[in-house]
Design a protein around this motif. Sequence first.
Motif, PDB file in Angstrom:
ATOM      1  N   UNK A 109      49.580 102.035  61.198  1.00  0.00           N
ATOM      2  CA  UNK A 109      48.444 101.412  60.504  1.00  0.00           C
ATOM      3  C   UNK A 109      47.134 101.737  61.224  1.00  0.00           C
ATOM      4  N   UNK A 110      47.165 101.716  62.559  1.00  0.00           N
ATOM      5  CA  UNK A 110      45.968 102.064  63.330  1.00  0.00           C
ATOM      6  C   UNK A 110      45.592 103.534  63.093  1.00  0.00           C
ATOM      7  N   UNK A 111      46.596 104.406  63.029  1.00  0.00           N
ATOM      8  CA  UNK A 111      46.350 105.818  62.742  1.00  0.00           C
ATOM      9  C   UNK A 111      45.707 105.973  61.363  1.00  0.00           C
ATOM     10  N   UNK A 112      46.254 105.271  60.351  1.00  0.00           N
ATOM     11  CA  UNK A 112      45.691 105.330  59.003  1.00  0.00           C
ATOM     12  C   UNK A 112      44.250 104.833  58.978  1.00  0.00           C
ATOM     13  N   UNK A 113      43.964 103.769  59.724  1.00  0.00           N
ATOM     14  CA  UNK A 113      42.605 103.219  59.767  1.00  0.00           C
ATOM     15  C   UNK A 113      41.634 104.242  60.369  1.00  0.00           C
ATOM     16  N   UNK A 114      42.088 104.940  61.417  1.00  0.00           N
ATOM     17  CA  UNK A 114      41.226 105.971  62.013  1.00  0.00           C
ATOM     18  C   UNK A 114      40.985 107.113  61.033  1.00  0.00           C
ATOM     19  N   UNK A 115      42.015 107.512  60.308  1.00  0.00           N
ATOM     20  CA  UNK A 115      41.859 108.583  59.322  1.00  0.00           C
ATOM     21  C   UNK A 115      40.891 108.164  58.212  1.00  0.00           C
ATOM     22  N   UNK A 116      41.025 106.936  57.739  1.00  0.00           N
ATOM     23  CA  UNK A 116      40.143 106.437  56.687  1.00  0.00           C
ATOM     24  C   UNK A 116      38.699 106.364  57.185  1.00  0.00           C
ATOM     25  N   UNK A 117      38.515 105.939  58.423  1.00  0.00           N
ATOM     26  CA  UNK A 117      37.171 105.877  59.004  1.00  0.00           C
ATOM     27  C   UNK A 117      36.576 107.278  59.101  1.00  0.00           C
ATOM     28  N   UNK A 118      37.404 108.278  59.436  1.00  0.00           N
ATOM     29  CA  UNK A 118      36.926 109.662  59.499  1.00  0.00           C
ATOM     30  C   UNK A 118      36.471 110.158  58.127  1.00  0.00           C
ATOM     31  N   UNK A 119      37.239 109.835  57.104  1.00  0.00           N
ATOM     32  CA  UNK A 119      36.890 110.255  55.744  1.00  0.00           C
ATOM     33  C   UNK A 119      35.589 109.588  55.305  1.00  0.00           C
ATOM     34  N   UNK A 120      35.466 108.304  55.566  1.00  0.00           N
ATOM     35  CA  UNK A 120      34.252 107.593  55.188  1.00  0.00           C
ATOM     36  C   UNK A 120      33.039 108.125  55.945  1.00  0.00           C
ATOM     37  N   UNK A 121      33.211 108.444  57.219  1.00  0.00           N
ATOM     38  CA  UNK A 121      32.101 109.001  58.002  1.00  0.00           C
ATOM     39  C   UNK A 121      31.699 110.374  57.458  1.00  0.00           C
ATOM     40  N   UNK A 122      32.668 111.169  57.031  1.00  0.00           N
ATOM     41  CA  UNK A 122      32.363 112.469  56.447  1.00  0.00           C
ATOM     42  C   UNK A 122      31.607 112.300  55.130  1.00  0.00           C
ATOM     43  N   UNK A 123      31.990 111.302  54.332  1.00  0.00           N
ATOM     44  CA  UNK A 123      31.271 111.044  53.087  1.00  0.00           C
ATOM     45  C   UNK A 123      29.838 110.612  53.373  1.00  0.00           C
ATOM     46  N   UNK A 167      27.068 100.698  52.332  1.00  0.00           N
ATOM     47  CA  UNK A 167      28.343  99.969  52.416  1.00  0.00           C
ATOM     48  C   UNK A 167      29.250 100.568  53.479  1.00  0.00           C
ATOM     49  N   UNK A 168      29.252 101.880  53.566  1.00  0.00           N
ATOM     50  CA  UNK A 168      30.088 102.546  54.570  1.00  0.00           C
ATOM     51  C   UNK A 168      29.563 102.265  55.962  1.00  0.00           C
ATOM     52  N   UNK A 169      28.261 102.251  56.130  1.00  0.00           N
ATOM     53  CA  UNK A 169      27.666 102.023  57.449  1.00  0.00           C
ATOM     54  C   UNK A 169      27.943 100.606  57.928  1.00  0.00           C
TER      55      UNK A 169
END
Length: 175
Positions: A109-123, A167-169
């Motif tokens: 779950x922590x790995x997934x959260x980091x991946x999601x944060x990376x995607x949102x930061x890229x957006x 919202x992402x920030x």
Amino acid sequence: MKAGALIAALVVAAGAAWLALPQAGVPAAALAERPAAAPATAQAPPVRAVQAAGAGWLGEVPRSAPSPAWESMADARRHGDPHTPPLAPAALPGSGPSAAQLADPQAYRAYEARQEARVLAAFASAAELEVPRLQADVERARAAGISAAQIARVEEKIRRLQQLRREIAGPLPLR
């Protein structure tokens, strides 16, 4: 010395193959019947380019004959569609979850959260670059006299991108 002779033979073979190709748009029968030199005073009527039905040189389909849809689909399946965008580059080795993360649900779950944060930061980063471009487009559109409805659509897009970026920030919701 043998390499030079081989290259010369390849050049001669390529030239012969090129000369053997039929001229585009002129049937082979018209080429055979054409006189060597036409008199300067007589004007010959233009030769019409008529391609015969069936396969052309090396199995090419003549341009005048439409190809069935199934042939186009089969070609796209074999060779890909030239209109599709390029695929994303392959993921680097080791960029996926480790065996320990796969074994432990909380670690995964922590790995997934980091991946999601990376995607949102890229957006957010992409939106930060795109908003000024869109604003410049709006200014050019106003100067060019584009309709207000079209300009309003782009302005709405800018507003939504800025809102999503805010919202992402902000803090990400916990799961």
